[in-house]
Design a protein around this motif. Structure first.
Motif, PDB file in Angstrom:
ATOM      1  N   GLN A 156       0.866  -1.179   0.000  1.00  0.00           N
ATOM      2  CA  GLN A 156       0.000   0.000   0.000  1.00  0.00           C
ATOM      3  C   GLN A 156       0.901   1.226   0.000  1.00  0.00           C
ATOM      4  N   GLU A 157       0.850   2.004  -1.073  1.00  0.00           N
ATOM      5  CA  GLU A 157       1.643   3.224  -1.190  1.00  0.00           C
ATOM      6  C   GLU A 157       0.691   4.412  -1.173  1.00  0.00           C
ATOM      7  N   ASP A 159      -2.624   6.033  -1.081  1.00  0.00           N
ATOM      8  CA  ASP A 159      -3.948   5.518  -1.439  1.00  0.00           C
ATOM      9  C   ASP A 159      -3.886   4.587  -2.646  1.00  0.00           C
ATOM     10  N   ARG A 160      -2.673   4.183  -3.058  1.00  0.00           N
ATOM     11  CA  ARG A 160      -2.479   3.300  -4.208  1.00  0.00           C
ATOM     12  C   ARG A 160      -2.074   1.911  -3.739  1.00  0.00           C
ATOM     13  N   ARG A 161      -2.636   0.891  -4.370  1.00  0.00           N
ATOM     14  CA  ARG A 161      -2.298  -0.484  -4.057  1.00  0.00           C
ATOM     15  C   ARG A 161      -1.462  -1.062  -5.197  1.00  0.00           C
ATOM     16  N   VAL A 162      -0.308  -1.615  -4.837  1.00  0.00           N
ATOM     17  CA  VAL A 162       0.642  -2.126  -5.829  1.00  0.00           C
ATOM     18  C   VAL A 162       0.821  -3.625  -5.621  1.00  0.00           C
ATOM     19  N   LEU A 176       1.644   0.897 -14.851  1.00  0.00           N
ATOM     20  CA  LEU A 176       0.733   1.823 -14.186  1.00  0.00           C
ATOM     21  C   LEU A 176      -0.613   1.787 -14.905  1.00  0.00           C
ATOM     22  N   PRO A 180      -8.239   1.576 -11.361  1.00  0.00           N
ATOM     23  CA  PRO A 180      -8.030   0.395 -10.517  1.00  0.00           C
ATOM     24  C   PRO A 180      -8.692  -0.843 -11.141  1.00  0.00           C
ATOM     25  N   ASN A 194      -3.823  -0.572  -8.412  1.00  0.00           N
ATOM     26  CA  ASN A 194      -3.466   0.616  -9.189  1.00  0.00           C
ATOM     27  C   ASN A 194      -2.209   0.423 -10.032  1.00  0.00           C
ATOM     28  N   GLU A 195      -1.367  -0.510  -9.629  1.00  0.00           N
ATOM     29  CA  GLU A 195      -0.113  -0.721 -10.353  1.00  0.00           C
ATOM     30  C   GLU A 195       0.318  -2.173 -10.227  1.00  0.00           C
TER      31      GLU A 195
END
Length: 221
Positions: A156-157, A159-162, A176, A180, A194-195
């Motif tokens: 978790q970066e 609000d982005r989930r990788v 990228l 989502p 997200n990525e």
């Protein structure tokens, strides 16, 4: 009265099913690889392997197993009086050797694929993700070393989930996403991603092949 064994059965069932599926996939991959048939690719598809980083390690283990099997056979034959023990140890040794060769085979016949319509991300026979170019915002080459050896890692970066699909605890390409997406992975469940990060032996070649992506997609090295 509460059945305390029910949660255990709930956990063990899926584990046994996944183990059985993985075992069957290994033997299937070994059979397909041994027949040396061409990879099933569509028009415009280009495969990109990812086993280069683990091939030396697998080669060492396979070589050691080839040497160890006859040594253990001799030792067990002369030390253990119970005759079936020899065949049990011999069978386990051969199974382990074939399993490692099957893993190598599975990684060989299931490469990443760059096509006209999108990117197919794979890892052996267990992971197969399709990402249309219309959902890709950017592709970037970036080597990363991950702290864990797990094949699938979620971070978790902000609000982005990788999600990282690593080989040898490494990734080399960042994907990228424009929006989502949810992937069919046990580790992510129904959580949007997200990525996506993956490992390819030739990230430069993968990015060059991805230049057929729609206008607006950023491809950088």
């Amino acid at each position: 009265m509460t059945d305390t064994k029910a949660p255990t059965r709930t956990r063990v069932g899926p584990l046994l099913r996944r183990a059985t599926e993985a075992e069957a996939a290994m033997w299937r991959s070994l059979y397909v690889w041994a027949r040396r048939r061409p990879l099933p690719l569509g028009p415009g598809d280009e495969p990109f392997g990812y086993r280069g980083v683990v091939t030396p390690i697998l080669g060492i283990f396979i070589g050691l197993s080839v040497v160890e099997i006859p040594i253990f056979d001799v030792v067990v034959t002369h030390v253990v009086p119970w005759r079936p023990a020899r065949w049990i140890v011999l069978g386990l040794g051969i199974w382990g050797l074939l399993w490692m060769i099957g893993l190598f085979a599975s990684m060989t016949i299931h490469p990443h694929v760059v096509g006209d319509r999108g990117l197919r991300v794979r890892l052996s026979s267990g992971i197969d993700i399709w990402i249309p170019w219309t959902d890709v915002e950017a592709l970037r080459k970036r080597y990363r070393s991950l702290p864990s050896s797990r094949s699938v890692q979620v971070e978790q970066e902000g609000d982005r989930r990788v999600v990282s699909i690593s080989v040898g605890s490494q990734t080399s390409v960042d994907v990228l996403l424009r929006r989502p997406l949810t992937f069919d992975l046990a580790q992510t469940g129904t959580l949007p991603i997200n990525e996506l990060r993956l490992y390819a032996d030739d990230p430069d070649g993968l990015l060059r092949s991805a230049r057929g992506a729609p206008a607006g997609t950023t491809v950088s090295r």
